[in-house]
Design a protein around this motif. Structure first.
Motif, PDB file in Angstrom:
ATOM      1  N   LEU A 234       0.835  -1.205   0.000  1.00 54.57           N
ATOM      2  CA  LEU A 234       0.000   0.000   0.000  1.00 54.57           C
ATOM      3  C   LEU A 234       0.865   1.248   0.000  1.00 54.57           C
ATOM      4  O   LEU A 234       1.973   1.242   0.540  1.00 54.57           O
ATOM      5  CB  LEU A 234      -0.887   0.030   1.253  1.00 54.57           C
ATOM      6  N   HIS A 235       0.322   2.342  -0.524  1.00 58.52           N
ATOM      7  CA  HIS A 235       0.934   3.651  -0.330  1.00 58.52           C
ATOM      8  C   HIS A 235       0.869   3.997   1.154  1.00 58.52           C
ATOM      9  O   HIS A 235       1.837   4.470   1.751  1.00 58.52           O
ATOM     10  CB  HIS A 235       0.165   4.688  -1.162  1.00 58.52           C
ATOM     11  N   LEU A 238      -2.805   7.680   1.326  1.00 56.12           N
ATOM     12  CA  LEU A 238      -3.197   8.174  -0.007  1.00 56.12           C
ATOM     13  C   LEU A 238      -4.385   9.141   0.067  1.00 56.12           C
ATOM     14  O   LEU A 238      -5.444   8.916  -0.498  1.00 56.12           O
ATOM     15  CB  LEU A 238      -3.528   6.979  -0.911  1.00 56.12           C
ATOM     16  N   ASP A 266      -6.019   1.695   0.837  1.00 57.11           N
ATOM     17  CA  ASP A 266      -5.605   2.736  -0.128  1.00 57.11           C
ATOM     18  C   ASP A 266      -6.785   3.252  -0.935  1.00 57.11           C
ATOM     19  O   ASP A 266      -6.948   4.466  -1.130  1.00 57.11           O
ATOM     20  CB  ASP A 266      -4.561   2.177  -1.108  1.00 57.11           C
TER      21      ASP A 266
END
Ligand code: ADP
Ligand code: SR1
Ligand code: MG
Ligand code: MG
Ligand code: MG
Length: 419
Positions: A234-235, A238, A266
């Protein structure tokens, strides 16, 4: 522990740091121009310090992690390993989606810093553009594509399980995940000194929400997903403050919270932040005039729908093309109707979880430690509280009910109509 050789930079020392490294220096200007460079600290995020250097050859962005949380200070220590996570996550994202990720020119572990492409104006932080009332026609296709590519290519649908496990270990990001568990999945629904809200206007709303067993149970369930479902890289943060945009381009920055977690985290975070902008738009109309945000509000709702549609259709397309090679649904085991059934089940579950995460993200931005400029910029507290009350009620509903019983797009349409 702070890395050996670490020193916190300021505008003067960052100039000399860059000037001493030819690979960086040439991006800003020749040696005899160093003293003429403009250098400013522009960090407006909660956690780090960001410098922009500009000279005759161009611009450069330098981001440094100090051993604490910027918006709180030294009372809240935080690992500087977050800069390693950020630089490695940017590299993983660039490997599958280079068109939406800024190039990294240097990662220096001792100085806990990164030098990267300066996203010069007209690039603007998306949240700022939204507060100013703007719309971005390319945002939904770009974010749908970013989400589909980064989540698919780092998942076990695409990767073999040895590669997958080694990435899960490399991105364990324990301290940053613990911060998220605290400020998103724990504190907002209990009495915590970090919490704040528009008071006294929302006191009764917050008291009711915090004593709601269904909301507490749903938030705990999401924490379980967050901690126990390593589904993709995952970022991890976000929101609309982690995206820089122009009319035609989109760049995703700031993945220091990257880790292996549930994809819905995300997807839900960006959709929730678009919804927060939607709820805030009503408040901006109070000063800008009735109907002033009508076009933006319609666009925000369509952007939520189109981002989900763009994401889900590209994700399924990638799965159809490349999924058979991964270890989760190998072509030898799952094909034809069985594959279609797996895909339907997967997307239905992902949408349900996405909607629940959206609820949690909306609530934390109104009750928890970190608020959003979309709402904070509404100066009149009664007007702001009216927007926040509506968002809180809607967020509670998303958190507790998810998308149960409705097709994904019908759920968005229904829920937003009733909001
Ligand atoms: P934090 O981790 O503290 O949230 P961010 O990475 O979000 O820090 O950066 C803070 C701000 O610095 C951004 O909101 C943006 O204004 C600016 N910024 C960050 N990266 C860049 C970049 N590559 N180009 C231009 N501005 C940037
Ligand atoms: C102390 S909480 C700070 C918040 O800002 C970051 O951008 C993350 O969203 C984090 O939860
Ligand atoms: Mg940020
Ligand atoms: Mg950050
Ligand atoms: Mg959030």
């Amino acid at each position: 522990a702070t890395p050996a050789g670490f020193r916190a930079l300021d505008c003067e020392s960052v100039r000399h740091f860059v000037a001493a490294r030819p690979g960086l220096q040439q991006r800003v200007g020749p040696a005899d121009s160093v003293e003429s460079w403009s250098v400013r600290e522009v960090g407006d995020g909660n956690i780090n310090f960001v410098f922009i250097l500009e000279g005759p050859a161009g611009g450069l962005c330098v981001k440094q992690a100090l051993p604490y949380v910027r918006c709180v200070g030294e009372d809240w220590p935080l690992t500087q390993d977050r800069m390693r996570i950020e630089s490695e996550a940017l590299a993983e994202e660039a490997a599958c989606c280079p068109e939406h990720v800024p190039a990294v020119h240097l990662y220096d572990p001792a100085m806990a810093l990164m030098a990267m492409r300066y996203l010069a104006p007209p690039y603007i932080i998306l949240r700022r553009g939204l507060v100013a009332g703007r719309t971005y026609p390319q945002l939904a296709p770009h974010m749908g594509s970013f989400l589909a590519k980064t989540l698919f290519h780092t998942s076990l649908i695409r990767l073999d399980s040895s590669t997958f496990r080694s990435k899960v270990a490399r991105f364990s990001n324990d301290a940053m995940c613990r911060l998220t568990e605290q400020v998103i999945f724990t504190e907002p629904l209990m009495a915590a000194k970090n919490n704040r809200w528009t008071s006294p206007q929302l006191d009764a709303d917050v008291a009711a929400l915090q004593s709601d067993p269904a909301a507490r149970a749903a938030l705990s369930g999401l924490k379980g997903l967050f901690c126990g479902r390593p589904q993709a890289l995952l970022h991890g943060d976000l929101h609309t403050g982690s995206i820089m945009v122009t009319e035609s381009e989109t760049a995703v920055i700031d993945p220091e919270f990257a880790f292996y977690g549930p994809m819905a985290f995300d997807v839900g975070k960006i959709l929730a932040n678009l919804l927060l902008a939607y709820f805030a738009a009503e408040g901006h109309e109070a000063t800008e005039g009735a109907g002033a945000r009508q076009e933006q509000k319609a666009w925000l709702l369509s952007c939520i729908r189109d981002t989900w549609e763009g994401f889900s259709s590209l994700f399924l397309q990638l799965w159809g093309q490349l999924g058979g090679a991964g270890d989760l649904y190998p072509a030898a085991l799952v094909a034809g109707e069985a594959l279609e059934a797996c895909q339907r089940e997967f997307m239905g579950q992902l949408w349900h979880e996405t909607v629940q995460f959206m609820g949690a993200f909306i609530i934390r931005r109104i009750v928890g430690i970190a608020h959003v400029a979309d709402l904070e910029s509404i100066a009149d507290p009664d007007t702001r509280a009216a927007c926040e009350r509506r968002a809180l009620r809607f967020g509670r509903r998303l958190l507790v009910e998810g998308s149960r019983g409705s097709a994904p797009l019908a759920a968005v349409a229904d829920l937003t109509r009733e909001a």
